[in-house]
Design a protein around this motif. Structure first.
Motif, mmCIF file in Angstrom:
data_model
loop_
_atom_site.group_PDB
_atom_site.id
_atom_site.type_symbol
_atom_site.label_atom_id
_atom_site.label_comp_id
_atom_site.label_asym_id
_atom_site.label_seq_id
_atom_site.Cartn_x
_atom_site.Cartn_y
_atom_site.Cartn_z
ATOM 1 N N ALA A 54 0.814 -1.222 0.000
ATOM 2 C CA ALA A 54 0.000 0.000 0.000
ATOM 3 C C ALA A 54 0.844 1.267 0.000
ATOM 4 N N VAL A 55 2.170 1.140 0.087
ATOM 5 C CA VAL A 55 3.049 2.308 0.162
ATOM 6 C C VAL A 55 3.558 2.650 -1.228
ATOM 7 N N GLY A 56 3.247 3.865 -1.669
ATOM 8 C CA GLY A 56 3.711 4.336 -2.969
ATOM 9 C C GLY A 56 4.370 5.697 -2.841
ATOM 10 N N ALA A 57 4.352 6.447 -3.921
ATOM 11 C CA ALA A 57 4.990 7.770 -3.914
ATOM 12 C C ALA A 57 4.235 8.763 -3.053
ATOM 13 N N ALA A 58 2.912 8.627 -2.970
ATOM 14 C CA ALA A 58 2.113 9.569 -2.189
ATOM 15 C C ALA A 58 2.284 9.297 -0.696
ATOM 16 N N PRO A 59 2.411 10.338 0.107
ATOM 17 C CA PRO A 59 2.584 10.132 1.554
ATOM 18 C C PRO A 59 1.313 9.593 2.200
ATOM 19 N N VAL A 60 1.484 8.723 3.179
ATOM 20 C CA VAL A 60 0.364 8.117 3.884
ATOM 21 C C VAL A 60 0.569 8.342 5.381
ATOM 22 N N ALA A 61 -0.459 8.832 6.052
ATOM 23 C CA ALA A 61 -0.394 9.049 7.498
ATOM 24 C C ALA A 61 -0.542 7.720 8.230
ATOM 25 N N VAL A 62 0.376 7.450 9.159
ATOM 26 C CA VAL A 62 0.324 6.249 9.992
ATOM 27 C C VAL A 62 0.690 6.667 11.417
ATOM 28 N N GLN A 63 0.598 5.717 12.329
ATOM 29 C CA GLN A 63 0.999 5.963 13.705
ATOM 30 C C GLN A 63 1.794 4.778 14.235
ATOM 31 N N ALA A 64 2.711 5.073 15.139
ATOM 32 C CA ALA A 64 3.446 4.033 15.853
ATOM 33 C C ALA A 64 3.591 4.498 17.293
ATOM 34 N N ALA A 65 3.085 3.700 18.210
ATOM 35 C CA ALA A 65 3.117 4.054 19.639
ATOM 36 C C ALA A 65 2.490 5.418 19.881
ATOM 37 N N GLY A 66 1.452 5.726 19.117
ATOM 38 C CA GLY A 66 0.749 6.998 19.283
ATOM 39 C C GLY A 66 1.423 8.181 18.635
ATOM 40 N N VAL A 67 2.559 7.991 17.954
ATOM 41 C CA VAL A 67 3.296 9.084 17.322
ATOM 42 C C VAL A 67 2.878 9.188 15.845
ATOM 43 N N PRO A 68 2.406 10.355 15.384
ATOM 44 C CA PRO A 68 2.032 10.512 13.981
ATOM 45 C C PRO A 68 3.260 10.449 13.068
ATOM 46 N N LEU A 69 3.175 9.597 12.062
ATOM 47 C CA LEU A 69 4.260 9.423 11.108
ATOM 48 C C LEU A 69 3.699 9.504 9.700
ATOM 49 N N VAL A 70 4.606 9.655 8.736
ATOM 50 C CA VAL A 70 4.228 9.610 7.332
ATOM 51 C C VAL A 70 5.157 8.618 6.638
ATOM 52 N N VAL A 71 4.592 7.733 5.803
ATOM 53 C CA VAL A 71 5.372 6.726 5.105
ATOM 54 C C VAL A 71 5.173 6.908 3.605
ATOM 55 N N LEU A 72 6.233 6.739 2.834
ATOM 56 C CA LEU A 72 6.165 6.864 1.381
ATOM 57 C C LEU A 72 7.342 6.118 0.771
ATOM 58 N N ARG A 73 7.271 5.964 -0.548
ATOM 59 C CA ARG A 73 8.337 5.311 -1.305
ATOM 60 C C ARG A 73 8.811 6.318 -2.354
ATOM 61 N N PRO A 74 9.863 7.093 -2.068
ATOM 62 C CA PRO A 74 10.294 8.143 -2.994
ATOM 63 C C PRO A 74 10.705 7.627 -4.365
ATOM 64 N N VAL A 75 11.350 6.443 -4.408
ATOM 65 C CA VAL A 75 11.813 5.870 -5.673
ATOM 66 C C VAL A 75 10.959 4.645 -5.987
ATOM 67 N N PRO A 76 10.304 4.590 -7.145
ATOM 68 C CA PRO A 76 9.480 3.418 -7.479
ATOM 69 C C PRO A 76 10.288 2.131 -7.360
ATOM 70 N N GLY A 77 9.765 1.174 -6.608
ATOM 71 C CA GLY A 77 10.454 -0.081 -6.399
ATOM 72 C C GLY A 77 11.523 -0.032 -5.324
ATOM 73 N N GLY A 78 11.803 1.169 -4.811
ATOM 74 C CA GLY A 78 12.811 1.316 -3.774
ATOM 75 C C GLY A 78 12.227 1.085 -2.390
ATOM 76 N N PRO A 79 13.040 1.214 -1.371
ATOM 77 C CA PRO A 79 12.562 0.987 -0.010
ATOM 78 C C PRO A 79 11.684 2.134 0.472
ATOM 79 N N PRO A 80 10.745 1.841 1.357
ATOM 80 C CA PRO A 80 9.933 2.918 1.944
ATOM 81 C C PRO A 80 10.747 3.702 2.968
ATOM 82 N N VAL A 81 10.340 4.955 3.187
ATOM 83 C CA VAL A 81 10.955 5.788 4.211
ATOM 84 C C VAL A 81 9.847 6.322 5.106
#
Length: 398
Positions: free
Chosen positions: A11-38
């Protein structure tokens, strides 16, 4: 090492997605197609707007508010409002370590715990000191009505307000309440000429943003090309030239000369004046949430004055009142009803663009400590607002 799941890898692509970990707001995305998420903390260091509302463009994240751009490592690579290299602290704090296993994206729990926390010194709609100020609560045409101000309910009738506040006033077609003795008065603007111009109210609207954030947005001169691209912003220059700000008692004022496109000027259609013209923009703020913008077209002679007031209803609700005073629009001294209706509809569309972004904001108030945000030259009015509000709070609490 403890790892926390935040998203499905598919579900992780170029567009940023809001997520949470331990109650902390984070954003996950994949800047390079096929590359690792950040993964990064979900906020821009400039005005702490969620990066999950940002636009992905060529491996970069572009903040939805002021267009600051960040590459896949989190480095700030563009600040459109100014020339030269981005200022120190402009880059995103290092995000947590990421691993992908079994189709799931995980982040390091220890790294998440070390991310910068949200600022604690916020001016919210629950601030008790706001009781020592004048606040709008209703259009006079809405009376009788029941209103909410700073979490308290009042009944507004022709004969008065119950429970009885310290003061009740009527100004600009609004009912104003001061729950306790106010430390500052209503401002005198607009001047006598503007007050006599053709006037029209926009329908009041609500936003979940605090009144401080609403006021800050009204004074902001750098967000036009990004937030208002669908109305007038596409023609606005991204670069903000230096402008003066004058501090006033519990408020501020700024007079700026700007260039803008004026297709409504009949002399443009007739070929007597160029489309690109000059205007004088006068911004006025009086604590806590009284604002005015006067746009005087120096070439065409038209004047548009916008009175803007915010009512802090409760912690997650602010009611906004906007009145327009028009003169010489379309070359006519007193604009006709259809012209006024067109101007109101346009201003409603502009306000709707602001409200869309405000609904994405997460902080419940306006940060007042300078180090909690990263301010640049284009933010001089916002800095003056914060200083005026800080001075207001100090006086109201004394």
């Amino acid at each position: 090492m403890e790892w926390l799941p935040v998203a499905q890898d598919a579900a992780v692509g170029a567009a940023p997605v809001a997520v949470q970990a331990a109650g902390v707001p984070l954003v996950v995305l994949r800047p390079v197609p096929g590359g690792p998420p950040v993964v990064f903390a979900d906020r821009c260091p400039h005005r702490l707007v969620p990066l999950s509302a940002a636009v992905a463009d060529g491996g970069r994240l572009r903040c939805a508010y002021h267009g600051w751009e960040f590459d896949g490592s989190g480095a700030c690579v563009a600040v459109p409002s100014q020339t030269g290299a981005p200022p120190p602290r402009a880059s995103l704090p290092a995000g947590p370590r990421v691993r992908v296993a079994g189709g799931t994206v995980f982040v390091s729990a220890a790294d998440v715990a070390g991310l910068p926390s949200d600022p604690g010194d916020l001016l919210t709609n629950a601030e008790p000191a706001l009781r020592r100020a004048w606040h709008p609560v209703a259009l006079t045409s809405e009376v009788p009505c029941e209103v909410t101000l700073l979490g308290e309910t009042y009944r507004v009738a022709v004969g008065g307000v119950t429970p009885r506040p310290y003061g009740v006033r009527h100004r600009w077609g609004l009912v104003w309440i001061a729950p306790r003795e106010p430390v500052t008065d209503l401002f005198d603007d607009p001047d006598g000429d503007d007050a006599a111009y053709t006037g029209a109210w926009l329908p009041p609207v609500r936003t979940p943003a605090s009144a401080g954030v609403v006021a800050d947005n009204f004074l902001d001169v750098a967000h036009f090309p990004f937030v208002h691209a669908g109305t007038f912003g596409a023609a606005e220059a991204k670069l903000v030239e230096p402008y003066p700000v004058t501090a006033e008692p519990l408020g501020c004022r700024s007079v700026q000369e700007q260039w803008f496109d004026n297709p409504q000027d009949p002399a443009v259609t007739a070929g007597r004046r160029p489309l690109r013209q000059r205007r004088r923009a006068t911004y006025v703020h009086r604590a806590p949430f009284q604002l005015m913008l006067r746009l005087a077209e120096l070439d065409a002679g038209a004047v548009k004055t916008i009175l803007f007031f915010a009512q802090p209803e409760h912690r997650d609700s602010t009611r906004i009142y906007t009145k327009m005073l028009l003169h010489g629009i379309g070359g006519v001294r007193d604009p006709a009803p259809d012209v006024v209706a067109r101007e109101v509809a346009f201003e409603e569309a502009v306000l709707a663009e602001d409200l869309r972004l405000q609904r994405a904001m997460r902080l419940p108030g306006l940060p007042l400590r300078p180090r909690d945000e990263l301010h640049v030259r284009a933010d001089r009015l916002g800095v003056a607002l914060r200083r005026a509000l800080t001075a207001f709070l100090a006086e109201a609490r004394s």
